[in-house]
Each structure stands twice: as structure tokens, then as C-alpha cells.
Scaffold this motif. Structure first.
Motif, PDB file in Angstrom:
ATOM      1  N   HIS A  17       7.135 -10.261   5.947  1.00 41.46           N
ATOM      2  CA  HIS A  17       5.868 -10.982   5.513  1.00 41.46           C
ATOM      3  C   HIS A  17       4.918  -9.830   5.191  1.00 41.46           C
ATOM      4  O   HIS A  17       4.033  -9.323   5.364  1.00 41.46           O
ATOM      5  CB  HIS A  17       5.403 -11.842   6.665  1.00 41.46           C
ATOM      6  CG  HIS A  17       5.940 -12.736   7.014  1.00 41.46           C
ATOM      7  ND1 HIS A  17       6.664 -13.759   6.428  1.00 41.46           N
ATOM      8  CD2 HIS A  17       6.782 -12.780   8.306  1.00 41.46           C
ATOM      9  CE1 HIS A  17       7.204 -14.496   7.149  1.00 41.46           C
ATOM     10  NE2 HIS A  17       7.349 -13.840   8.381  1.00 41.46           N
ATOM     11  N   ILE A  18       5.319  -9.217   3.845  1.00 40.63           N
ATOM     12  CA  ILE A  18       4.770  -7.846   3.414  1.00 40.63           C
ATOM     13  C   ILE A  18       3.307  -8.174   2.879  1.00 40.63           C
ATOM     14  O   ILE A  18       2.346  -7.312   3.147  1.00 40.63           O
ATOM     15  CB  ILE A  18       5.679  -7.155   2.305  1.00 40.63           C
ATOM     16  CG1 ILE A  18       5.105  -6.044   1.871  1.00 40.63           C
ATOM     17  CG2 ILE A  18       5.742  -8.236   1.239  1.00 40.63           C
ATOM     18  CD1 ILE A  18       4.919  -4.731   3.281  1.00 40.63           C
ATOM     19  N   ARG A  19       3.162  -9.358   2.369  1.00 41.17           N
ATOM     20  CA  ARG A  19       1.597  -9.470   1.810  1.00 41.17           C
ATOM     21  C   ARG A  19       0.768  -9.757   2.992  1.00 41.17           C
ATOM     22  O   ARG A  19      -0.286  -9.561   3.001  1.00 41.17           O
ATOM     23  CB  ARG A  19       1.588 -10.800   0.932  1.00 41.17           C
ATOM     24  CG  ARG A  19       2.446 -10.638  -0.479  1.00 41.17           C
ATOM     25  CD  ARG A  19       2.213 -11.609  -1.252  1.00 41.17           C
ATOM     26  NE  ARG A  19       2.785 -11.436  -2.638  1.00 41.17           N
ATOM     27  CZ  ARG A  19       2.090 -10.670  -3.555  1.00 41.17           C
ATOM     28  NH1 ARG A  19       0.944 -10.468  -3.482  1.00 41.17           N
ATOM     29  NH2 ARG A  19       2.909 -10.464  -4.828  1.00 41.17           N
ATOM     30  N   THR A  20       1.222 -10.494   4.059  1.00 44.52           N
ATOM     31  CA  THR A  20       0.408 -10.760   5.021  1.00 44.52           C
ATOM     32  C   THR A  20       0.105  -9.455   5.604  1.00 44.52           C
ATOM     33  O   THR A  20      -1.082  -9.410   6.362  1.00 44.52           O
ATOM     34  CB  THR A  20       1.117 -11.697   6.057  1.00 44.52           C
ATOM     35  OG1 THR A  20       1.464 -12.906   5.468  1.00 44.52           O
ATOM     36  CG2 THR A  20       0.317 -12.020   7.291  1.00 44.52           C
ATOM     37  N   ARG A  21       1.128  -8.393   5.951  1.00 46.76           N
ATOM     38  CA  ARG A  21       0.880  -7.297   6.528  1.00 46.76           C
ATOM     39  C   ARG A  21      -0.260  -6.442   5.835  1.00 46.76           C
ATOM     40  O   ARG A  21      -1.033  -5.603   6.278  1.00 46.76           O
ATOM     41  CB  ARG A  21       2.118  -6.522   6.760  1.00 46.76           C
ATOM     42  CG  ARG A  21       3.121  -6.712   7.763  1.00 46.76           C
ATOM     43  CD  ARG A  21       4.374  -6.031   7.697  1.00 46.76           C
ATOM     44  NE  ARG A  21       4.000  -4.480   8.070  1.00 46.76           N
ATOM     45  CZ  ARG A  21       3.527  -4.220   9.273  1.00 46.76           C
ATOM     46  NH1 ARG A  21       3.991  -4.934  10.436  1.00 46.76           N
ATOM     47  NH2 ARG A  21       3.516  -2.746   9.533  1.00 46.76           N
ATOM     48  N   ARG A  22      -0.147  -6.599   4.379  1.00 42.12           N
ATOM     49  CA  ARG A  22      -1.173  -5.824   3.680  1.00 42.12           C
ATOM     50  C   ARG A  22      -2.723  -6.393   4.007  1.00 42.12           C
ATOM     51  O   ARG A  22      -3.459  -5.382   3.729  1.00 42.12           O
ATOM     52  CB  ARG A  22      -0.793  -5.814   1.966  1.00 42.12           C
ATOM     53  CG  ARG A  22       0.622  -5.058   1.769  1.00 42.12           C
ATOM     54  CD  ARG A  22       0.762  -5.304   0.544  1.00 42.12           C
ATOM     55  NE  ARG A  22       2.257  -4.695   0.027  1.00 42.12           N
ATOM     56  CZ  ARG A  22       2.843  -4.554  -1.284  1.00 42.12           C
ATOM     57  NH1 ARG A  22       2.432  -5.644  -2.042  1.00 42.12           N
ATOM     58  NH2 ARG A  22       3.976  -3.874  -1.281  1.00 42.12           N
ATOM     59  N   ALA A  23      -2.679  -7.594   3.568  1.00 40.16           N
ATOM     60  CA  ALA A  23      -3.892  -8.462   3.995  1.00 40.16           C
ATOM     61  C   ALA A  23      -4.452  -7.819   5.309  1.00 40.16           C
ATOM     62  O   ALA A  23      -5.845  -7.532   5.630  1.00 40.16           O
ATOM     63  CB  ALA A  23      -3.958  -9.878   3.800  1.00 40.16           C
ATOM     64  N   TRP A  24      -3.612  -7.891   6.227  1.00 33.77           N
ATOM     65  CA  TRP A  24      -4.080  -7.359   7.790  1.00 33.77           C
ATOM     66  C   TRP A  24      -4.163  -6.131   7.944  1.00 33.77           C
ATOM     67  O   TRP A  24      -5.259  -5.521   8.527  1.00 33.77           O
ATOM     68  CB  TRP A  24      -2.792  -7.818   8.891  1.00 33.77           C
ATOM     69  CG  TRP A  24      -2.860  -7.150  10.002  1.00 33.77           C
ATOM     70  CD1 TRP A  24      -3.639  -7.247  11.063  1.00 33.77           C
ATOM     71  CD2 TRP A  24      -1.915  -6.170  10.493  1.00 33.77           C
ATOM     72  NE1 TRP A  24      -3.590  -6.374  11.990  1.00 33.77           N
ATOM     73  CE2 TRP A  24      -2.205  -5.753  11.878  1.00 33.77           C
ATOM     74  CE3 TRP A  24      -0.760  -5.550   9.997  1.00 33.77           C
ATOM     75  CZ2 TRP A  24      -1.630  -4.746  12.550  1.00 33.77           C
ATOM     76  CZ3 TRP A  24       0.230  -4.554  10.822  1.00 33.77           C
ATOM     77  CH2 TRP A  24      -0.343  -4.160  11.903  1.00 33.77           C
ATOM     78  N   LYS A  25      -3.871  -5.159   7.219  1.00 32.89           N
ATOM     79  CA  LYS A  25      -3.912  -3.863   7.426  1.00 32.89           C
ATOM     80  C   LYS A  25      -4.922  -3.391   6.608  1.00 32.89           C
ATOM     81  O   LYS A  25      -5.718  -2.382   6.907  1.00 32.89           O
ATOM     82  CB  LYS A  25      -2.511  -3.049   6.539  1.00 32.89           C
ATOM     83  CG  LYS A  25      -1.412  -2.614   7.572  1.00 32.89           C
ATOM     84  CD  LYS A  25      -1.901  -1.724   8.653  1.00 32.89           C
ATOM     85  CE  LYS A  25      -0.507  -1.297   9.507  1.00 32.89           C
ATOM     86  NZ  LYS A  25      -0.811  -0.252  10.399  1.00 32.89           N
TER      87      LYS A  25
END
Length: 388
Positions: free
Chosen positions: A255-263
Motif C-alpha cells: 500500500h505505497i500510496r497509503t504510506r506516502r499519505a501517512w508519511k
């Protein structure tokens, strides 16, 4: 530049001239009382000032060239010297509470702008937003109390280097825009839906107690979806590799997009760049939480100008935008003060000598004295248009 007094002198004996009626065209006739010579005078400075005022009026408006009383070609011909004039900005050394920083692109160029929320401080032309160009802009400006930025990586690096005491406030609008980019506006995963709700709730935070509650809600989301964020996808023969995965990579986060939004939010909280505007307000320093005054002010003015005046070359666009930004400084001077007589001086045109060598010896002797067989104007026979 001040206009000279209207006291012409005689071109024969250099004595002062006196008015002696008017010509049939309405111009003042001057006469020398010493030698009796009569003449008329033209004030080039007044004519150039009228042309320069028309040039400035055209730059500030949306009217087409020559949309006044003259054709476009005539208007361009009259103001062609005005492109030689550019304003000079003098740094004041004033320390501001906030400075908004952003760059906008046009005609293959990028202009970096420093804006206080009310007026422009300085600008820098470059090809892209990079460290060298941001350094050239910031090194001439005293460090403010806060810098509002949009998240550009080179910009934040240079701000921390040249303004170490300046607090950074990330633009809320760009944060929300980034959230929509990573999560989309209609996410399907439950974790993404909850995270997008936090992005939306961020825009309603206007007090420190609400900021603390929002931070706690974000921490709860992290704890709830911690294992979800660590999901991995391992490389197999039938596995499709995403574009961001290198060919030799054995695994990647699912879930790379979720991680980018979280980061994005996690890093802002860690670096204390999310609620700077609220913390400074406790000390009596009022700053903006977005770069909207810059986006809707100078940046929008540049886009509107280029849209209204299409077809400008890159050098002319740079000159026009320089004037546009200068008139948005705190105390702009009269534009005519930057004009010098050398700006409207006509350049010496290089005369091309006539070619006397035609390339054939039998016609060189006849060049300029008689017709040549190459001209096709020799003795002819027949009647044009008649057959037979």
C-alpha cells in the motif's frame, strides 16, 4: 527623469528663442531676436514619455496592442524601445513576520517570488526551482519569523540553511492537494477513507486544543493500521512490478500510496511544520497557514497577463513580468525615473554595400551601366500571349 524646461535655443547663434505664433499645423513657431532665424522645435522627451505611459498602461491591462486609437503595428513600432527599460529593486533590509515563497513557470522560465502577504519583496528568474536559484533569492532577504512554503524540497533545505531561526509553516492547501493525489477523492480501502477524513478535518483546526485533538486522532489511526502499513509484496515470476520498483528489488510495500499519505503528515508533525501558525499566534505573531495570498496575487496576475497578451517572446515576457512584480512592491517609484535618453536612441543601421561582382566576367563591366543578359530585359522577339 525630470523633463527639461521649454527654453529652446537658436541653432545658428545659440541665443534664446522666443515664441512667434503658430504654424498651420498648430505647432509653436520660434524666432531668434538676434539673427532673425525662425524654426519649430519638437520635444522628444515628451513624446517618449507618452509612448512609455501607453506601454505601462498596456502592460497593466488586458487590452490588445493598438486597441486605443492606432493600429497594432504602429503601436508596436512606437513602444519597441520601451522593452529596453527595466526597474531596479533596492533592498530595504526590513525584517518581516512572514514571507511566502513560491515559483511559477512561463515561456520556458520560472520566477521565484518572495511575498509578505501584501507586497512583493524580491524575485529571481531561473529555469527550475533548485537550490542555486533559491539561494540567490534568499541571501538578499533578512530572515523572517516564519516562512510559508508549499513543500518544495530544495526550498526547505535552503530555508533551513540560510534562515536557521525561521519557523516553517507548510501550506494547508498543498497538504490537502497532496492527500487527494495519494488517496484519490473517493478511496475504497477503509484505512484510506479514515486517513482522507483526517486530511479534511485538518482544514477545520483553528485552535491549539483542536490541533492537539487532531494529533491524537492521527496517532490513533497509526496504531490501528500499523500492521496494514507494513504489508509487503514479494517478487515472483507472475507478479507485476509497479513503476516505482527497481528490477532487482525483491519486495516492496503493498500500500505505497497509503504510506506516502501517512508519511507526509507524520513528517510534518515530527518537524513541527504543521501548526506553526497557531503556536506563533500565542506569541502575538499572526501569519497565514496557506500561500493563497501569493497564489491568488502575483502568481495569478502573471498568468492573467500572459493569457491576455499571448505571443510574447521570452525576453519580452521577462521584462513585462518584472514590471508587473515591481508595481506590487511596497513603495514602487514612478516608472519614468528608470528611463534614460539612451534607451530610446535609435541603433545605427549597418549599410550593406552593393554587390558589384555578378559572378560572370562578361556582365561585371556592364554592372550598373547597362542592361545585362541575366536580367532578361534584352532584345526580344514575338508578342507575349500570341501563339504562332
Amino acid at each position: 527623469m525630470s523633463l527639461p524646461r521649454n527654453q529652446p535655443r537658436c541653432g545658428v547663434c545659440t541665443s534664446k528663442l522666443v515664441k512667434n505664433g503658430k504654424t498651420s499645423a498648430g505647432r509653436t513657431r520660434w524666432r531668434c531676436k538676434h539673427c532673425g532665424a525662425s524654426t519649430t522645435k519638437s520635444r522628444t522627451d515628451i513624446t517618449r514619455k507618452a509612448e512609455f505611459d501607453a506601454f505601462q498602461h498596456w502592460l497593466a491591462g488586458t487590452q490588445a496592442q493598438g486597441g486605443y486609437t492606432i493600429p497594432r503595428r504602429t503601436f508596436r513600432h512606437r513602444i519597441r524601445w520601451c522593452w529596453n527599460v527595466a526597474p531596479a529593486l533596492t533592498p530595504t533590509g526590513e525584517v518581516h513576520d512572514q514571507i511566502m515563497l513560491d515559483g511559477t513557470y512561463f515561456n520556458g522560465w520560472c520566477v521565484l517570488i518572495a511575498f509578505t502577504g501584501r507586497h512583493v519583496i524580491n524575485w529571481q528568474y531561473t529555469d527550475a526551482e533548485k537550490r542555486a536559484s533559491w539561494t540567490a533569492l534568499l541571501e538578499h532577504i533578512p530572515a523572517p519569523k516564519a516562512a510559508i512554503v508549499d513543500g518544495n524540497g530544495p526550498l526547505q533545505t535552503i530555508v533551513k540553511k540560510h534562515w536557521p531561526t525561521t519557523r516553517i509553516q507548510r501550506c494547508f492547501f498543498h497538504i490537502r492537494q497532496r492527500g487527494n493525489t495519494h488517496l484519490t477523492r473517493n478511496p475504497t480501502l477503509p484505512a484510506n477513507k479514515e486517513l482522507l477524513a483526517l486530511y479534511k478535518a485538518l482544514m477545520d483546526v483553528r485552535a491549539l486544543d483542536k490541533a492537539a485533538a487532531w494529533t491524537a486522532a492521527f496517532a490513533s489511526w497509526e496504531a490501528k493500521w500499523q500492521s496494514f502499513l507494513k504489508h509487503r509484496t514479494y517478487a515472483e515470476k507472475s507478479t507485476i512490478r509497479p513503476a516505482h520498483v527497481s528490477p532487482n528489488q525483491q519486495w516492496w510495500y503493498t500500500h505505497i500510496r497509503t504510506r506516502r499519505a501517512w508519511k507526509l503528515l507524520a513528517n510534518l508533525i515530527r518537524d513541527d511544520e504543521l501548526f506553526t501558525w497557531l503556536k506563533l499566534a500565542e506569541d502575538g505573531v499572526i501569519i497565514s497557514r496557506t500561500t493563497n495570498p501569493l497564489e491568488g496575487g502575483p502568481n495569478k496576475a502573471i498568468k492573467d497577463f500572459l493569457r491576455a497578451h499571448r505571443g510574447l517572446s521570452a525576453p519580452h515576457a521577462v521584462t513585462a513580468i518584472t514590471w508587473l512584480l515591481y508595481h506590487r512592491t511596497e513603495h514602487p517609484k514612478d516608472a519614468w525615473q528608470f528611463v534614460k535618453p539612451t534607451d530610446w536612441a535609435e541603433p545605427n543601421k549597418r549599410r550593406i554595400p552593393p554587390r558589384t561582382d555578378t559572378g560572370r566576367s562578361e556582365t561585371n563591366a556592364l554592372y550598373g551601366t547597362s542592361f545585362s543578359v541575366e536580367d532578361g530585359t534584352g532584345i526580344r522577339k514575338g508578342w507575349g500571349g500570341r501563339s504562332g
